[in-house]
Design a protein around this motif. Structure first.
Motif, PDB file in Angstrom:
ATOM      1  N   LEU A  66       0.870  -1.180   0.000  1.00  0.00           N
ATOM      2  CA  LEU A  66       0.000   0.000   0.000  1.00  0.00           C
ATOM      3  C   LEU A  66       0.905   1.227   0.000  1.00  0.00           C
ATOM      4  O   LEU A  66       1.898   1.261   0.752  1.00  0.00           O
ATOM      5  CB  LEU A  66      -0.868   0.032   1.263  1.00  0.00           C
ATOM      6  CG  LEU A  66      -2.122  -0.831   1.276  1.00  0.00           C
ATOM      7  CD1 LEU A  66      -2.688  -0.926   2.694  1.00  0.00           C
ATOM      8  CD2 LEU A  66      -3.188  -0.286   0.311  1.00  0.00           C
ATOM      9  N   GLY A  86      -2.642   4.089   0.796  1.00  0.00           N
ATOM     10  CA  GLY A  86      -3.464   3.713  -0.358  1.00  0.00           C
ATOM     11  C   GLY A  86      -3.841   4.852  -1.284  1.00  0.00           C
ATOM     12  O   GLY A  86      -4.754   4.722  -2.095  1.00  0.00           O
ATOM     13  N   GLY A 191      -6.826   8.060  -0.768  1.00  0.00           N
ATOM     14  CA  GLY A 191      -6.230   7.270   0.306  1.00  0.00           C
ATOM     15  C   GLY A 191      -7.058   7.347   1.575  1.00  0.00           C
ATOM     16  O   GLY A 191      -8.139   7.946   1.597  1.00  0.00           O
ATOM     17  N   TRP A 279      -6.816  -2.437   6.251  1.00  0.00           N
ATOM     18  CA  TRP A 279      -6.566  -3.052   4.937  1.00  0.00           C
ATOM     19  C   TRP A 279      -7.823  -3.683   4.336  1.00  0.00           C
ATOM     20  O   TRP A 279      -7.869  -3.897   3.130  1.00  0.00           O
ATOM     21  CB  TRP A 279      -5.414  -4.058   4.985  1.00  0.00           C
ATOM     22  CG  TRP A 279      -5.464  -5.064   6.085  1.00  0.00           C
ATOM     23  CD1 TRP A 279      -6.078  -6.277   6.067  1.00  0.00           C
ATOM     24  CD2 TRP A 279      -4.830  -4.943   7.364  1.00  0.00           C
ATOM     25  NE1 TRP A 279      -5.886  -6.927   7.255  1.00  0.00           N
ATOM     26  CE2 TRP A 279      -5.120  -6.133   8.076  1.00  0.00           C
ATOM     27  CE3 TRP A 279      -4.044  -3.961   7.991  1.00  0.00           C
ATOM     28  CZ2 TRP A 279      -4.662  -6.364   9.375  1.00  0.00           C
ATOM     29  CZ3 TRP A 279      -3.594  -4.202   9.281  1.00  0.00           C
ATOM     30  CH2 TRP A 279      -3.898  -5.378   9.956  1.00  0.00           C
ATOM     31  N   LEU A 282      -9.177  -0.923   2.360  1.00  0.00           N
ATOM     32  CA  LEU A 282      -8.276  -0.512   1.281  1.00  0.00           C
ATOM     33  C   LEU A 282      -8.026  -1.649   0.288  1.00  0.00           C
ATOM     34  O   LEU A 282      -7.091  -1.569  -0.530  1.00  0.00           O
ATOM     35  CB  LEU A 282      -6.937  -0.052   1.861  1.00  0.00           C
ATOM     36  CG  LEU A 282      -6.961   1.314   2.569  1.00  0.00           C
ATOM     37  CD1 LEU A 282      -5.722   1.498   3.443  1.00  0.00           C
ATOM     38  CD2 LEU A 282      -7.052   2.435   1.541  1.00  0.00           C
ATOM     39  N   ARG A 285      -7.025  -1.042  -3.184  1.00  0.00           N
ATOM     40  CA  ARG A 285      -5.835  -0.228  -3.440  1.00  0.00           C
ATOM     41  C   ARG A 285      -4.532  -0.983  -3.130  1.00  0.00           C
ATOM     42  O   ARG A 285      -3.448  -0.433  -3.234  1.00  0.00           O
ATOM     43  CB  ARG A 285      -5.901   1.069  -2.634  1.00  0.00           C
ATOM     44  CG  ARG A 285      -6.568   2.157  -3.470  1.00  0.00           C
ATOM     45  CD  ARG A 285      -7.360   3.123  -2.681  1.00  0.00           C
ATOM     46  NE  ARG A 285      -8.666   2.584  -2.358  1.00  0.00           N
ATOM     47  CZ  ARG A 285      -9.615   3.238  -1.692  1.00  0.00           C
ATOM     48  NH1 ARG A 285      -9.383   4.453  -1.277  1.00  0.00           N
ATOM     49  NH2 ARG A 285     -10.772   2.672  -1.449  1.00  0.00           N
ATOM     50  N   ILE A 286      -4.672  -2.250  -2.751  1.00  0.00           N
ATOM     51  CA  ILE A 286      -3.477  -3.051  -2.481  1.00  0.00           C
ATOM     52  C   ILE A 286      -2.865  -3.475  -3.812  1.00  0.00           C
ATOM     53  O   ILE A 286      -3.556  -3.950  -4.696  1.00  0.00           O
ATOM     54  CB  ILE A 286      -3.834  -4.281  -1.617  1.00  0.00           C
ATOM     55  CG1 ILE A 286      -4.285  -3.818  -0.224  1.00  0.00           C
ATOM     56  CG2 ILE A 286      -2.647  -5.236  -1.526  1.00  0.00           C
ATOM     57  CD1 ILE A 286      -4.779  -4.927   0.685  1.00  0.00           C
TER      58      ILE A 286
END
Ligand code: AMP
Ligand code: MN
Ligand code: MN
Ligand code: MN
Length: 287
Positions: A66, A86, A191, A279, A282, A285-286
């Motif tokens: 990230l 992210g 983000g 996470w 997110l 966005r990984i």
């Protein structure tokens, strides 16, 4: 049944030579991998210049990644750190905001050096510069390394205690970004914003409540619960705070250096159960 997503060796807070760490992004990635990190983020202070290198190094090591940063903020006359994860590392407003945040560091460093000279420590600015990996990012950590190297103190923690914290000769008050701007830069770049190591701030309960309330109101999404700066009791306390404010939880060592950091990459306990790991929010966005 698949393991709960809190059981993940995620390390979402550390520093490279791009800010005040001593390892390159590549060396950090290799170390994280060797320590079993599955999901990693490099979070240099006020700077995202290492992001493309870090993402490539994570990929080369077979780790998920990230994007990350740790923004210096002034809130209620105290410095607060906001981690961003992210976001788009090429976002123009974020790049400009961070550039502005870094801007006062050179002048502040010269004033710190003047303060140290008044108590007989000469040449601290030039000395600190030798440890700097990024000319825009001279920090107290670099002064601490110089004072250890020159034998004034045994270790960096002692330098901070005696010289670099409020009321001490090398301390210069500084106005960083506003909480509102920091959260806005991160979230506008897609983000998520996270309050870093909340137990480190010297806030009264009312001030801490105000920090979390305003952070939420600005669109902040998370809080570090498990960090190298917290005790086991503080994991419990800030897990409760995360639930109270409806914030997701993050985990990160805040590793800076093999010689100085007491918490290595990827070695902290897992997040406590019953929280939403940042996470999860997110996931798309990984990298
Ligand atoms: P600056 O952004 O220049 O104010 O420097 C802040 C950095 O100094 C933090 O990110 C830490 O890496 C380091 N630091 C702050 N307090 C301490 C301490 N007590 N011991 C060791 N390092 C510290
Ligand atoms: Mn630091
Ligand atoms: Mn910090
Ligand atoms: Mn940090």
């Amino acid at each position: 049944m698949p393991p709960a997503s809190s059981i993940l060796n995620a390390d979402l807070h550390c520093h490279s030579v791009v800010s005040d760490g001593t390892l390159t992004p590549e060396a950090l990635a290799a170390r994280a991998k060797a320590n079993g990190v599955e999901l990693w983020a490099l979070t240099d202070h006020d700077e995202i210049g290492g992001q493309h290198r870090a993402a490539a190094a994570a990929r080369a090591n077979g780790m998920k990644y990230l994007t990350g940063t740790e923004i210096s903020v002034t809130f209620a006359n105290e410095t607060v750190h906001i981690v961003g994860l992210g976001f788009d590392p090429d976002d123009a407003d974020m790049l400009q905001g961070l550039h502005k945040t870094r801007g006062g560091r050179g002048q502040r460093a010269m004033e710190m050096s003047d303060g140290l000279a008044r108590v007989g420590i000469k040449g601290a600015y030039e000395g600190a510069l030798k440890f700097v990996g990024n000319p825009e990012l001279i920090s107290r950590t670099h002064f601490a390394r110089f004072l250890v190297e020159s034998g004034v103190c045994k270790e960096t923690a002692e330098v901070f205690r005696k010289y670099l914290t409020e009321g001490k000769p090398g301390y210069v008050p500084h106005r960083w970004a506003s909480l509102h701007d920091a959260v806005k830069w991160i979230t506008s770049a897609r983000g998520m914003a996270i309050i870093a190591h909340p137990a480190r701030y010297k806030f009264t309960p009312n001030e801490e409540y105000a920090l979390f309330t305003e952070f939420k109101a600005h669109g902040g999404q998370g809080v570090e619960v498990v960090t190298g700066s917290h005790t086991a009791q503080e994991y419990v306390k800030y897990a409760e705070t995360a639930r109270e404010f409806g914030l997701a939880a993050s985990r990160g060592s805040d590793f800076h250096s093999p010689e100085e950091s007491h918490t290595d990459l990827g070695t902290l306990p897992f997040l406590p159960g019953g929280l939403t790991p940042i996470w999860e929010l997110l996931a798309d966005r990984i990298q």
